[in-house]
Design an enzyme around this catalytic site. Structure first.
Site, PDB file in Angstrom:
ATOM      1  N   TYR A 129      -3.705  -3.108 -12.517  1.00 19.59           N
ATOM      2  CA  TYR A 129      -3.383  -3.388 -13.915  1.00 19.59           C
ATOM      3  C   TYR A 129      -4.238  -2.539 -14.854  1.00 19.59           C
ATOM      4  CZ  TYR A 129      -1.046  -7.490 -11.902  1.00 19.59           C
ATOM      5  OH  TYR A 129      -0.246  -8.328 -11.164  1.00 19.59           O
ATOM      6  N   GLU A 187      -1.397 -13.119 -16.248  1.00 20.81           N
ATOM      7  CA  GLU A 187      -2.593 -13.782 -15.748  1.00 20.81           C
ATOM      8  C   GLU A 187      -2.749 -13.378 -14.291  1.00 20.81           C
ATOM      9  OE1 GLU A 187      -0.701 -17.197 -16.716  1.00 20.81           O
ATOM     10  OE2 GLU A 187      -1.494 -17.319 -18.730  1.00 20.81           O
ATOM     11  N   ARG A 205       0.809  -1.221   0.000  1.00 19.72           N
ATOM     12  CA  ARG A 205       0.000   0.000   0.000  1.00 19.72           C
ATOM     13  C   ARG A 205       0.845   1.274   0.000  1.00 19.72           C
ATOM     14  NH1 ARG A 205      -2.469  -3.958   1.866  1.00 19.72           N
ATOM     15  NH2 ARG A 205      -4.652  -4.392   2.110  1.00 19.72           N
ATOM     16  N   ASN A 227      -8.426 -11.542  -7.252  1.00 17.96           N
ATOM     17  CA  ASN A 227      -7.430 -10.551  -6.853  1.00 17.96           C
ATOM     18  C   ASN A 227      -7.826  -9.172  -7.391  1.00 17.96           C
ATOM     19  OD1 ASN A 227      -5.179  -9.132  -6.059  1.00 17.96           O
ATOM     20  ND2 ASN A 227      -3.723 -10.659  -6.809  1.00 17.96           N
ATOM     21  N   ARG A 274       3.078  -0.621  -8.288  1.00 20.21           N
ATOM     22  CA  ARG A 274       2.839   0.339  -9.374  1.00 20.21           C
ATOM     23  C   ARG A 274       4.173   0.866  -9.923  1.00 20.21           C
ATOM     24  NH1 ARG A 274      -1.390   3.337 -10.798  1.00 20.21           N
ATOM     25  NH2 ARG A 274      -2.529   2.753  -8.919  1.00 20.21           N
TER      26      ARG A 274
END
Length: 167
Positions: A134, A122, A97, A127, A102
């Protein structure tokens, strides 16, 4: 394409995160224990030591994000025949977090434009946080692999996502 590997300069750099610089570097044999600790703490079905050891001698590459000498996140990817595949990405629980995934994935997307046309991955359909990340980075769902992942209740579908690196 001339190579399926990122350049040495791309694999050894520093990335800024909230005023702190984290070191980005390739996996070394001495790092495997630290990577396994993260892997086992964040995945319900973690990779084995052997899979990470294979990253040292195969077409798969493993990049680490480190704070000082401490591994805080990593990703494993491969490049072949003009396509790249993100095989694994994880952040140590105490570092989650904070934007590390990212940061790592954004950097990887930028660097892969030199060696691939498309990145695929994948992700477990459950999730949701990863799927949202993504999507925020521009990946799009391109398919489903039914019953792909083992889960506590049997099997779980994988969502296949893709990102166009070059047109």
């Amino acid at each position: 394409m001339s190579t399926n590997k990122l350049s040495a300069d791309a694999l050894n750099t520093q990335l800024p995160l909230n005023g702190v610089y984290l070191q980005l570097r390739p996996l070394a044999a001495d790092d495997i224990a630290a990577v396994l600790t993260i892997e086992q703490s964040v995945h319900s079905h973690p990779w084995s030591r052997k899979l990470f050891e294979d990253c040292l001698h195969s077409r798969q590459q493993c990049l680490l994000l480190c704070d000082q000498q401490t591994v805080v996140a990593y990703c494993v990817f491969s490049v072949a025949a003009g396509d790249a595949e993100l095989l694994n990405i994880a952040t140590a629980p105490q570092w989650q977090r904070r934007g590390l995934a990212r940061l790592l994935l954004s950097y990887l997307l930028e660097q892969l434009t030199c060696v691939a046309d498309t990145l695929y991955l994948e992700v477990r359909q459950s999730n949701i946080k990863a799927i949202m990340l993504y999507q925020e980075l521009g990946l799009a769902e391109v398919g489903i692999r039914p019953n792909y992942y083992p889960s506590a209740k049997g099997r779980e579908d994988a969502i296949i996502m893709a990102y166009t690196l070059r047109l």
